[in-house]
Write an enzyme that holds these catalytic residues in place. Sequence first.
Site, mmCIF file in Angstrom:
data_model
loop_
_atom_site.group_PDB
_atom_site.id
_atom_site.type_symbol
_atom_site.label_atom_id
_atom_site.label_comp_id
_atom_site.label_asym_id
_atom_site.label_seq_id
_atom_site.Cartn_x
_atom_site.Cartn_y
_atom_site.Cartn_z
ATOM 1 N N HIS A 54 0.861 -1.189 0.000
ATOM 2 C CA HIS A 54 0.000 0.000 0.000
ATOM 3 C C HIS A 54 0.894 1.233 0.000
ATOM 4 O O HIS A 54 1.887 1.277 0.717
ATOM 5 C CB HIS A 54 -0.900 0.017 1.234
ATOM 6 C CG HIS A 54 -1.784 1.227 1.259
ATOM 7 N ND1 HIS A 54 -2.964 1.284 0.546
ATOM 8 C CD2 HIS A 54 -1.653 2.427 1.874
ATOM 9 C CE1 HIS A 54 -3.512 2.467 0.726
ATOM 10 N NE2 HIS A 54 -2.741 3.183 1.526
ATOM 11 N N ASP A 79 -15.177 3.381 7.692
ATOM 12 C CA ASP A 79 -14.192 4.311 7.133
ATOM 13 C C ASP A 79 -14.835 5.232 6.111
ATOM 14 O O ASP A 79 -14.498 6.412 6.028
ATOM 15 C CB ASP A 79 -13.016 3.562 6.486
ATOM 16 C CG ASP A 79 -11.980 4.542 5.942
ATOM 17 O OD1 ASP A 79 -11.421 5.300 6.752
ATOM 18 O OD2 ASP A 79 -11.768 4.581 4.719
ATOM 19 N N ARG A 108 -14.067 13.487 7.829
ATOM 20 C CA ARG A 108 -12.719 14.076 7.979
ATOM 21 C C ARG A 108 -12.425 15.038 6.831
ATOM 22 O O ARG A 108 -11.842 16.093 7.032
ATOM 23 C CB ARG A 108 -11.666 12.965 8.018
ATOM 24 C CG ARG A 108 -11.688 12.183 9.319
ATOM 25 C CD ARG A 108 -10.843 10.936 9.201
ATOM 26 N NE ARG A 108 -9.467 11.239 8.862
ATOM 27 C CZ ARG A 108 -8.661 10.418 8.179
ATOM 28 N NH1 ARG A 108 -9.104 9.239 7.760
ATOM 29 N NH2 ARG A 108 -7.425 10.764 7.921
#
Length: 455
Positions: A86, A165, A172
């Site tokens: 990642h 998420d 966020r």
Amino acid sequence: MSGTLHAVDLIRKKRDGEELNGDEIRFLVEGASRETIPEEQLSAWLMAVFLRGLSLGELDTLTTAMRFSGEVLDHAGLGRKTVDKHSTGGVGDKTSFLVAPIAAAAGLADPMISGRALGHTGGTLDKLESIPGYRTDLSLAEMRKVVEQCGVSIVGQTKDLVPADRKLYSLRDRTATVENPYLICASIMSKKLAAGLDALVIDVKTGSGAFLRDEEDAQYLAALMVETGERAGTRTVAVLTDMSQPLGRFAGNWVEIVESMELLRGGRDPLSEDLREVSLILAGWMIYLGGKARSAEAGRSAAEEKLSDGSALEIFREMVAAQGGDVKALDAGMEFHRPKYRREFRAMRSGYFVAADCTKVGWAVQRLGAGRERAGEPVEANAGLEMHVKLGAKIEAGQPLATLFTEDEARFAEPEQLLGKALTIGDAPTAAPRLIREIISVGNKNSFLKRQRRS
Ligand code: URA
């Protein structure tokens, strides 16, 4: 237990710097994924975390609760260890197209769940979708079939994976709470751990094109991710890599597929050597952590062999075909997607290429049409740029520093301005940046965690 909890009490507790217990954190995460806690309360809690930080125990509980907020992948019966890489995001970062097929060629499986362009950084899915027919929206069952067949599949996130998420990330994004190591770690690691991996290599970018430009911040985030991965039973290593200039020669969509194909075919263009080297090191760690080599160095040698003998190329082509992509397009290179307009960006003066504001270069690529202004917009397959120089190079006035590609001539103006500010020619020569800054693993993570631990 959670019936007696109230979000307002938990916000106050975190606001005042106290630690939340497991039930309290799970209550908040469940409230996010089921949408039973209002956005204003979740946002206030996120801001309290942003300002106060999390203990390692809280971070572990948060990541685990998010990981299990939806479906999780199970690779039982696959007969291969699952590994993945990642990246925290960069410009010209196309290592996925190299490391995933290399790992598969080494006998591992890489079920890679990737994202789209974010801010100034490019998106793996947008690049893959420039291959005609390539489907990134496979179901988890379809993905599993491709992994069984090819050892690798690169797809987008499904709506059932880590719903907490999706909710928290969108809050966020709207509440200035993205750039926080704890929240970034929980967001990335919950998704990676939900993918059911045996091992994970994280490419943490640092430098002018990274989300965390400061090297110490990047080290701390890397150590948090290693800690969180290892606690969850996934062998995890973070490699801090340079992002002070675009990685490789091209940045954009189709152009990045073209450069990846060149390397998979054994090409050694000097301007692609940094990309090749970073990819081999990342793949080497994947092979080592996946148990197919005795050390990361031996893994790197194995990775180089899979690149040189053409087996990684074969696997990449097989995966593209299995996901509906036109393999003939892959062989046509730049001829397949001919950009309508090309323009050279030339040096105004002689000297040395001493600095790049790589975030500005990334924005130039996005504004040429490779990225989107608004969520959901289509991107242009042909848009992007080719860099002709690397940091440290000697430059003659009038020499092309980059070539820009776009479908709409009106799009040249802003990227040209951005590049004018981003690429600095100075009088004195400078050294090329170090490509690999640090390797953070289970053995040394604590020294990085101690340095910046916040209570
Ligand atoms: N990528 C993610 O998935 N989450 C973050 O918080 C930042 C980058």
